[in-house]
Design a protein around this motif. Sequence first.
Motif, short mmCIF file in Angstrom:
data_model
loop_
_atom_site.label_atom_id
_atom_site.label_comp_id
_atom_site.label_asym_id
_atom_site.label_seq_id
_atom_site.Cartn_x
_atom_site.Cartn_y
_atom_site.Cartn_z
N ILE A 22 -10.46 -3.00 14.33
CA ILE A 22 -10.56 -2.72 12.89
C ILE A 22 -11.38 -1.46 12.66
O ILE A 22 -10.99 -0.57 11.89
N LYS A 23 -12.50 -1.37 13.33
CA LYS A 23 -13.38 -0.22 13.15
C LYS A 23 -12.70 1.07 13.60
O LYS A 23 -12.79 2.11 12.91
N ASN A 62 -2.27 -2.11 6.06
CA ASN A 62 -0.92 -1.58 6.21
C ASN A 62 -0.15 -2.36 7.29
O ASN A 62 0.52 -1.76 8.14
N LEU A 106 -9.45 1.67 13.81
CA LEU A 106 -8.37 2.00 12.87
C LEU A 106 -8.92 2.64 11.61
O LEU A 106 -8.39 3.64 11.11
N GLN A 107 -9.97 2.06 11.07
CA GLN A 107 -10.56 2.60 9.85
C GLN A 107 -11.07 4.02 10.07
O GLN A 107 -10.96 4.87 9.19
N GLN A 108 -11.59 4.28 11.26
CA GLN A 108 -12.18 5.59 11.53
C GLN A 108 -11.14 6.65 11.83
O GLN A 108 -11.24 7.79 11.35
N THR A 121 -5.43 -4.32 9.56
CA THR A 121 -5.20 -3.21 8.64
C THR A 121 -4.50 -3.71 7.39
O THR A 121 -3.68 -4.63 7.46
N THR A 131 0.85 -1.18 0.00
CA THR A 131 0.00 0.00 0.00
C THR A 131 0.90 1.24 0.00
O THR A 131 2.09 1.16 0.35
N GLN A 188 -7.29 6.09 12.14
CA GLN A 188 -5.92 5.97 11.64
C GLN A 188 -5.84 5.01 10.45
O GLN A 188 -5.11 4.02 10.48
N PRO A 189 -6.53 5.30 9.36
CA PRO A 189 -6.52 4.37 8.22
C PRO A 189 -5.16 4.29 7.52
O PRO A 189 -4.91 3.34 6.78
N HIS A 190 -4.28 5.28 7.76
CA HIS A 190 -2.99 5.29 7.07
C HIS A 190 -1.83 4.82 7.95
O HIS A 190 -0.69 4.78 7.49
#
Length: 585
Positions: free
Chosen positions: A350-351, A371, A353-355, A369, A155, A357-359
């Motif tokens: 997971i939720k 990443n 992180l997505q909300q 993730t 990614t 710190q997605p990067h």
Amino acid sequence: MIARHCVVSSLLKFVVVVVVLGVVVVTAICADAREVCVADTSGRGSIVYNSANFVISGNTSPSFPHNASAGVDINILLPPTSSCPIGVVHIHRHLCGTTLEADALLKLSVQYPFGSFGHFDDACVRMKTQVSSSFCAVRHLPSTPCDTNSVPTPTPDQQIYQRHEIMGLTHFNMATFVKNGDPGCTSSNWNTGINCSNPLTFNPVKLNISNWIESYKAVGAKHAVLTAKHGCGFLLWNTSTFLPDGSEYGYAVQRNGPSFDRDVIEEFSTQLGAAGLGHGFYYSTGNNYYLNRINFAPAGPLLPGMGNVTNDQYNALVFEHVKELWERFGSLTEIWFDHGYATSQKAALIKLLQQYQPHANGFGGFGLTPNAVKWCGTESGHPSYPIWSTGCETSAGNPNSTTYCPTGGDTTLQQFDTWFWMPGVPIRPLSDMISVYHDTVGNNAVLELDFAIDRDGLVDPTHAQRYKELGDWIRSCYSTPIANTSSSEMSSDVSFTLSFPNGTSTDRFVLQEAFELGERVRAWTITVVSADTQATTTFASGSVIGYKRIVTGQPQQNLASATLTISSAAMTPIIRSFAAYKPCQ
């Protein structure tokens, strides 16, 4: 349908995209031009580049039209440049139509945002468009697509992680004042002796993050991770969380208890950002002695000063803590999931992180993730070659895997695997740290180097000197190559030769693939030719190259040339750099 790739023996050189009534269908022409591979994904969306060097778009079925809105795109992948580190794509768009339709068709063509997301930036995509009725001929779809032969790709955030090469894995928490360990707090010191149940035990009276930053930069680290909460359960930030009984989470800085009255995480985040360094946090979701948890289970009988929580209440506090860390303190480069995570925690993590710190790259975060970063399998600093980023399931990776996880090589500067600063513990000699650099960064991994902050809140002066010595050595040795070469435009080369001036000696080479397109090389050899005898000898050979491979050996005197030969590759190899360097002391 799924993306299909040309077989290795037919090294892929360019691709064809057929535009069908405003929808793009992808084909790829093999170098021998005898068969066409079809690529297609379900649903609609912008165009995405993938590791096979061709384009995938949304469509339901591939076909070759002959109406006014059909056409062909010839997409040519060119090597990376300084401003386009992944590469440059030249698109020759041929639209089917008459002169009268030209204006309308050209307006139609800009609706396809090539490079708008995926691997290529807009600035790295060049497009030339022509409209002619000659582009309206019927094209036939082959009945049997090419064999699948793909490699996974990193990614964009994993690419950033790998390019950093060195990071500062900073250990500073209650264990600094107690003993090295995870947790450093035990039943023998919680309420007796050091009495680490008292938040005031953590008391770095000279805390200076700028002092840390000097050493991060001296060694060449591009980001750092701080132990926001280690095994004792002590928090380095001003938390707003509460225990189930309604009392505040009392084991942290800036408590009413009282405790150390500075928000270490806030200072760390702000000052690293100002210094141009990335930052991140270590938060163990499995160990928290304050909440009587080790390895996700009760640590033993509840002691005075501990919080009494059920498993569900424990997880709820974990989620509240990481939400604070991931929401309050900016965009994170890396998050450490030491000990991994419990099955009961996975969905919520997971939720979150997505909300928030997605990067962020997640060390130990495979399954949480895209990443993810995997562990190299040893804390010695000397993982064995080869290390593949391809493959997340094992520490060494797997060239046949369909997943991609860069590898973190974590190790200490102090001897005896000592992560937290402890008085009297010697540090490793420079010669060993140079070997660590070669066995991590030079072995397709990232060096996650421990920074053990002392009890004053500073980098120990002897540690600071060693970090500087290591950084100075790396810069001195690898700043300027004797000679360097790379894949040429539209090249399917498998051999790369460096020609040397008279009297050239070397004992090391650096190899790099265009790793953004995946780890393609499977076997390589370096040979050298003597200027005196014209004899050819093998200097080194191996399997993976990936982001970087450094090979060292006996000094070779008075060389005429050196050649890198790729003898096996999963796809067309793209060599970013094959470079020779002077011997380094």
